[in-house]
Motif scaffolding. Structure first.
Motif, mmCIF file in Angstrom:
data_model
loop_
_atom_site.group_PDB
_atom_site.id
_atom_site.type_symbol
_atom_site.label_atom_id
_atom_site.label_comp_id
_atom_site.label_asym_id
_atom_site.label_seq_id
_atom_site.Cartn_x
_atom_site.Cartn_y
_atom_site.Cartn_z
ATOM 1 N N TRP A 1 43.774 37.175 41.405
ATOM 2 C CA TRP A 1 44.837 36.264 42.113
ATOM 3 C C TRP A 1 44.079 34.672 42.205
ATOM 4 O O TRP A 1 44.902 33.856 42.253
ATOM 5 N N ARG A 2 42.676 34.600 42.136
ATOM 6 C CA ARG A 2 42.064 33.478 42.132
ATOM 7 C C ARG A 2 42.429 32.920 40.869
ATOM 8 O O ARG A 2 42.469 31.677 40.629
ATOM 9 N N LEU A 3 42.379 33.622 39.696
ATOM 10 C CA LEU A 3 42.477 32.989 38.293
ATOM 11 C C LEU A 3 43.639 32.543 38.301
ATOM 12 O O LEU A 3 43.886 31.720 37.669
ATOM 13 N N ALA A 4 44.577 33.307 38.860
ATOM 14 C CA ALA A 4 45.953 32.721 38.740
ATOM 15 C C ALA A 4 46.107 31.400 39.257
ATOM 16 O O ALA A 4 47.098 30.654 38.933
ATOM 17 N N GLN A 5 45.577 31.169 40.469
ATOM 18 C CA GLN A 5 45.175 29.808 41.165
ATOM 19 C C GLN A 5 44.932 28.783 40.292
ATOM 20 O O GLN A 5 45.338 27.584 40.332
ATOM 21 N N LEU A 6 43.893 29.138 39.552
ATOM 22 C CA LEU A 6 43.039 28.037 38.698
ATOM 23 C C LEU A 6 43.933 27.842 37.437
ATOM 24 O O LEU A 6 43.747 26.555 36.903
ATOM 25 N N LYS A 7 44.566 28.990 36.881
ATOM 26 C CA LYS A 7 45.118 28.584 35.748
ATOM 27 C C LYS A 7 46.554 28.305 35.625
ATOM 28 O O LYS A 7 47.384 29.213 36.032
ATOM 29 N N ALA A 8 46.962 27.176 35.178
ATOM 30 C CA ALA A 8 48.383 26.707 34.971
ATOM 31 C C ALA A 8 49.143 27.616 34.512
ATOM 32 O O ALA A 8 48.853 27.990 33.190
ATOM 33 N N GLY A 9 50.278 28.178 35.072
ATOM 34 C CA GLY A 9 51.421 28.953 34.344
ATOM 35 C C GLY A 9 50.951 30.502 34.269
ATOM 36 O O GLY A 9 51.479 31.077 33.478
ATOM 37 N N CYS A 10 49.746 30.757 34.983
ATOM 38 C CA CYS A 10 49.320 32.282 34.968
ATOM 39 C C CYS A 10 49.637 32.925 36.268
ATOM 40 O O CYS A 10 49.360 32.451 37.272
ATOM 41 N N SER A 11 50.397 33.931 36.057
ATOM 42 C CA SER A 11 50.603 34.885 37.293
ATOM 43 C C SER A 11 49.420 35.676 37.600
ATOM 44 O O SER A 11 48.602 35.965 36.675
ATOM 45 N N THR A 12 49.408 36.509 38.543
ATOM 46 C CA THR A 12 48.298 37.634 39.029
ATOM 47 C C THR A 12 48.587 38.552 38.079
ATOM 48 O O THR A 12 47.421 39.101 37.430
ATOM 49 N N GLU A 13 49.637 39.072 37.593
ATOM 50 C CA GLU A 13 49.524 40.068 36.432
ATOM 51 C C GLU A 13 49.116 39.630 35.222
ATOM 52 O O GLU A 13 48.434 40.242 34.347
ATOM 53 N N ASP A 14 49.358 38.323 34.725
ATOM 54 C CA ASP A 14 48.790 37.830 33.487
ATOM 55 C C ASP A 14 47.315 37.736 33.742
ATOM 56 O O ASP A 14 46.507 37.870 32.626
#
Length: 537
Positions: free
Chosen positions: A450-463
């Motif tokens: 979830w934290r990576l999804a916040q930091l990476k634009a256009g990225c969902s938690t599943e991604d």
């Protein structure tokens, strides 16, 4: 976001790493290194530097807010230039090593390359400004003398029966330069002719110089690269000039150190296959520390540390070579002590065993790093001599301490060579993986999806889960369960080498600027007399 405390983690049994898929190859299929080793940045070993240099690098890096390597590489080039052609280290009768360093800091624009370079070069800038003022004064006096000479010569010619010798023409003053920037090979030859000790070619962006390496002069002359290769070894160079006087310039000991910065993309374009094959690329010591966000600091370089560094540079420039019977000046030879020679032989043999396992660009780099250890040992020894290190037994005998420190620093440069060459040869997929790993390192070596999804634009938690799982499959990291105080437990990705980074961050802040090798004394706690001794020897 700080890393999750280790006590709250439960490791998930990771899959066996796919050893056949942990390395990256260049276009020729050459294996450069395993993914985790190649991507990991080792902290610069400030403790390998002699005391005065270690303190300056440490304090300058802290004041600028940059990695110590950004300061250390230009410092090494500046010190090598100051020693110049005054000394050479004799490894054996047919192998004499010069004090010459080529160093390049690789980083994107805004990575503090320029402030670090300027801090290291300030003593040379000061000396250059002083030399310009002296030259201008001498030039003004010369022009007055020429006017008087022309007048007396005219009078002498009119007095045809005069038995007096014609008036002697004044000698034109020359500007002795110690640092140059954007310059042609012909102009550089003129500078080196007037400055036989040696010169530093320095600029905060080396792209123009790299571009000139393959350029052929009109009329079929040799290219610049061949002259630079000779100057790296401190050999003689001969430059022919069609429209200038004298038409031929000969420099017996062409000592040229080079230092500057360059952006990764430009370096990749500049150092193509041609310069890998001719060995030009392998001659550069490289540093490419991870990018870090700028954080304001009130720290400055303590004046006592800055003064000690400047006085050291002046002392090294005061070194003199050996005068021969014909009046010419040759480098004064320095030798290894028997104990230092043993250290050198052990290093030489182990380094050779490493090199035989390599090929391509890395093999070429290892071939030059072999002698780099000797060059650094000479530099470290002369710095210790100029600093009046009481453990030095003889100014012309390099002891084991200097050799050991040089070997330690070369080990760091080996790791950087692997990293930089690996990044220059990787494809877009590998580059994206590198950026992901660097992002995780900045989070302290671990991250939740979830934290990576916040930091990476256009990225969902599943991604994010898919991206992190791809790193797990490569053996770059593992999943761990995080025991939550409230709610269900969750998975977190942890880099395989995160334990070595410590809690919180990669080598980033002042905790690592003071190295573990005894440099834990802050400058304001030191005795000023240690730095301000004005005697040369």
């Amino acid at each position: 976001m700080p890393a999750t405390p280790l006590s709250n983690r439960r490791s998930i049994s990771p899959p066996e790493p796919n050893l056949g898929d942990t390395g990256f190859s260049n276009d020729s299929g050459e294996l450069l290194d395993t993914a985790t080793e190649r991507l990991r940045y080792q902290r610069f070993p400030c403790g390998a530097l002699p005391g005065v240099l270690a303190r300056f690098v440490t304090c300058a890096a802290k004041a600028i807010g940059c990695d110590p390597s950004l300061v250390a590489l230009p410092v090494l080039a500046a010190v090598a230039t100051a020693i110049g052609a005054s000394r050479r280290l004799t490894i054996k009768s047919g192998w004499k090593v010069p004090s010459i360093i080529w160093a390049t800091v690789v980083g994107e624009s805004g990575s503090s390359k320029t402030p670090a370079y300027n801090a290291a070069m300030r003593p040379l800038f000061t000396r250059h400004a002083r030399a310009i003022r002296t030259f201008e004064d001498e030039r003004a006096k010369y022009e007055e003398q020429v006017a008087w000479w022309e007048k007396r010569s005219a009078e002498w010619k009119r007095e045809k029966k005069s038995l007096e010798q014609p008036p002697e023409k004044p000698t034109e003053p020359t500007l002795r330069r110690e640092i140059v920037s954007d310059i042609t090979i012909e102009a550089l030859a003129v500078v080196m002719k007037n400055s036989p000790r040696g010169v530093l070619l320095g600029c905060d962006e080396l792209s123009a110089m790299f571009g000139s390496f393959g350029r052929y002069k009109s009329g079929g002359g040799g290219n610049d690269a061949s002259h630079y290769l000779s100057m790296y070894s401190g050999q003689s160079i001969t430059v022919d000039r069609r429209t200038s006087t004298p038409p031929t310039l000969f420099v017996p000991h062409a000592s040229l150190s080079i230092c500057g910065g360059i952006q990764p993309g430009i370096l990749k374009k500049s150092l193509g296959s041609e310069h890998i094959e001719n060995g030009l690329a392998a001659r550069f010591l490289l540093a490419m520390p991870p990018r870090r966000p700028k954080v304001w600091t009130e720290d400055d370089i303590p004046s006592v540390v800055e003064q000690s560094y400047e006085r050291l540079i002046d002392k090294l420039f005061a070194l003199e070579g050996q005068q021969k019977e014909d009046g010419s000046i040759e480098p004064r030879l320095v030798y290894l002590t028997p104990e230092a020679k043993t250290e050198w032989m052990d290093y030489y043999n182990s380094h050779g065993a490493e090199q035989v396992q390599l090929s391509g660009a890395l093999a070429a780099a290892w071939s030059k790093l072999e002698e780099t250890a000797a060059r650094l040992a000479l530099i470290f020894h002369m710095v210790r001599v100029a600093s009046k290190d009481p453990t030095i037994e003889h100014p012309d005998r390099v002891d084991p301490k200097s050799v050991q420190s040089a070997i330690r620093l070369v080990s760091w440069f080996k790791n950087e060579a692997r990293r930089v060459y690996g990044k220059l040869t990787q494809g877009e997929e590998a580059a994206a993986r590198d950026r992901l790993i660097e992002l995780i390192e900045k989070q302290g070596g671990s991250i939740a999806p979830w934290r990576l999804a916040q930091l990476k634009a256009g990225c969902s938690t599943e991604d994010a889960k898919i991206l992190l799982q791809s790193l797990v499959k490569r053996g770059i990291g593992r999943w761990e369960w995080i025991e939550a105080t409230r709610g269900p437990s969750a998975r977190e990705f942890v880099l395989s080498h995160s334990d070595d980074l410590g809690e919180g961050d990669i080598p980033n802040e002042s905790d690592e600027l003071l190295d573990a090798d005894g440099l834990d004394v802050l400058p304001d706690e030191l005795d000023d007399s240690e730095y301000l001794d004005t005697e040369v020897f």
